[in-house]
Design a protein around this motif. Sequence first.
Motif, short mmCIF file in Angstrom:
data_model
loop_
_atom_site.label_atom_id
_atom_site.label_comp_id
_atom_site.label_asym_id
_atom_site.label_seq_id
_atom_site.Cartn_x
_atom_site.Cartn_y
_atom_site.Cartn_z
N LEU A 14 0.84 -1.20 0.00
CA LEU A 14 0.00 0.00 0.00
C LEU A 14 0.87 1.25 0.00
CD1 LEU A 14 -2.85 1.16 0.03
CD2 LEU A 14 -2.76 1.08 2.54
N GLY A 15 1.95 1.24 0.78
CA GLY A 15 2.86 2.39 0.81
C GLY A 15 3.52 2.63 -0.54
N ALA A 18 1.02 4.02 -2.87
CA ALA A 18 0.76 5.41 -2.51
C ALA A 18 1.81 6.34 -3.13
CB ALA A 18 0.73 5.57 -1.00
N VAL A 19 3.06 5.98 -2.98
CA VAL A 19 4.13 6.82 -3.53
C VAL A 19 4.01 6.90 -5.05
CG1 VAL A 19 6.63 6.97 -3.88
CG2 VAL A 19 5.72 6.43 -1.61
N ALA A 20 3.82 5.75 -5.69
CA ALA A 20 3.69 5.74 -7.15
C ALA A 20 2.47 6.55 -7.60
CB ALA A 20 3.58 4.30 -7.65
N SER A 21 1.38 6.46 -6.85
CA SER A 21 0.16 7.20 -7.21
C SER A 21 0.35 8.71 -7.06
CB SER A 21 -1.02 6.74 -6.34
OG SER A 21 -1.36 5.42 -6.64
N LEU A 76 -14.25 -6.18 4.69
CA LEU A 76 -15.07 -4.96 4.66
C LEU A 76 -14.50 -3.98 3.63
CD1 LEU A 76 -17.27 -3.08 5.82
CD2 LEU A 76 -15.57 -2.33 7.49
N ASN A 77 -13.18 -3.81 3.65
CA ASN A 77 -12.54 -2.92 2.68
C ASN A 77 -12.78 -3.39 1.25
OD1 ASN A 77 -11.59 -1.23 4.64
ND2 ASN A 77 -9.49 -1.99 4.58
N ALA A 78 -12.73 -4.72 1.04
CA ALA A 78 -12.96 -5.24 -0.31
C ALA A 78 -14.37 -4.88 -0.79
CB ALA A 78 -12.75 -6.75 -0.34
N GLY A 79 -15.34 -4.94 0.11
CA GLY A 79 -16.69 -4.52 -0.25
C GLY A 79 -16.74 -3.04 -0.61
N LEU A 80 -16.05 -2.23 0.16
CA LEU A 80 -15.99 -0.80 -0.16
C LEU A 80 -15.28 -0.57 -1.49
CD1 LEU A 80 -15.08 0.61 3.37
CD2 LEU A 80 -17.28 0.82 2.17
N ASP A 81 -14.23 -1.36 -1.75
CA ASP A 81 -13.48 -1.23 -3.00
C ASP A 81 -14.39 -1.50 -4.21
OD1 ASP A 81 -11.25 -0.82 -1.37
OD2 ASP A 81 -10.58 -2.91 -1.53
N VAL A 82 -15.27 -2.48 -4.09
CA VAL A 82 -16.22 -2.75 -5.17
C VAL A 82 -17.09 -1.51 -5.39
CG1 VAL A 82 -18.25 -4.12 -5.84
CG2 VAL A 82 -16.24 -5.25 -4.85
N GLY A 83 -17.50 -0.88 -4.30
CA GLY A 83 -18.28 0.35 -4.41
C GLY A 83 -17.51 1.47 -5.10
N TYR A 84 -16.22 1.57 -4.82
CA TYR A 84 -15.40 2.59 -5.48
C TYR A 84 -15.35 2.34 -6.98
CZ TYR A 84 -13.55 3.22 -0.71
OH TYR A 84 -13.40 3.41 0.63
N VAL A 85 -15.16 1.08 -7.37
CA VAL A 85 -15.09 0.75 -8.80
C VAL A 85 -16.42 1.09 -9.47
CG1 VAL A 85 -14.86 -1.13 -10.47
CG2 VAL A 85 -13.30 -1.01 -8.52
N LEU A 86 -17.52 0.74 -8.83
CA LEU A 86 -18.84 1.04 -9.41
C LEU A 86 -19.09 2.55 -9.49
CD1 LEU A 86 -20.98 -1.76 -7.71
CD2 LEU A 86 -20.16 -1.66 -10.09
N GLY A 108 -9.68 1.89 -7.04
CA GLY A 108 -10.55 0.89 -6.41
C GLY A 108 -10.19 -0.53 -6.81
N ALA A 109 -9.85 -0.72 -8.08
CA ALA A 109 -9.48 -2.06 -8.55
C ALA A 109 -8.19 -2.53 -7.89
CB ALA A 109 -9.34 -2.07 -10.07
N PHE A 110 -7.22 -1.64 -7.78
CA PHE A 110 -5.97 -2.03 -7.11
C PHE A 110 -6.24 -2.39 -5.65
CE2 PHE A 110 -2.52 -1.11 -4.25
CZ PHE A 110 -1.54 -1.95 -4.75
N LEU A 111 -7.00 -1.55 -4.97
CA LEU A 111 -7.28 -1.81 -3.55
C LEU A 111 -8.08 -3.10 -3.37
CD1 LEU A 111 -8.09 1.82 -2.39
CD2 LEU A 111 -6.02 0.49 -1.91
N LEU A 112 -9.00 -3.39 -4.28
CA LEU A 112 -9.75 -4.63 -4.22
C LEU A 112 -8.81 -5.83 -4.34
CD1 LEU A 112 -12.35 -6.29 -4.14
CD2 LEU A 112 -12.60 -5.85 -6.60
N ALA A 113 -7.92 -5.78 -5.32
CA ALA A 113 -6.96 -6.88 -5.50
C ALA A 113 -6.06 -7.03 -4.27
CB ALA A 113 -6.12 -6.64 -6.75
#
Length: 123
Positions: A14-15, A18-21, A76-86, A108-113
């Motif tokens: 994640l770090g 974050a830097v790359a993003s 829980l985060n994966a569920g939120l990630d799906v919401g971000y993608v949608l 969202g797709a990266f975070l879901l993965a």
Amino acid sequence: MTPPLVEERLTRALGGWAVASVVGGAALSLSPRTRAFGRQTAAWGAVDGVIAWAGARGRARKGPTDPVRLRRVLLLNAGLDVGYVLAGAALVRHGRWAGDGWGVVVQGAFLLALDATAARALP
């Protein structure tokens, strides 16, 4: 893989993301054609960086997170990630917000993965 190792790899991944993003998003923000995508990418990267920092700090102070709790949070985060993608896809479909939408979809797709892979790696 042991839970502390899963958590450490999760925080590092994640770090790094974050830097790359932040860096990539800032560069993309310089062009009018990619400004919206870059803006979203940099903003999400900044938030991801704070989350990664807080996770590393908490682990250093309190030790590793209980694997059952960590799995619950990741799912829980994966569920939120799906919401971000949608939500990002809805912005893309709107047209006017397509650049922002694609930025949200990618993040969202990266975070879901990431979240799903880490949850699956826990015993």
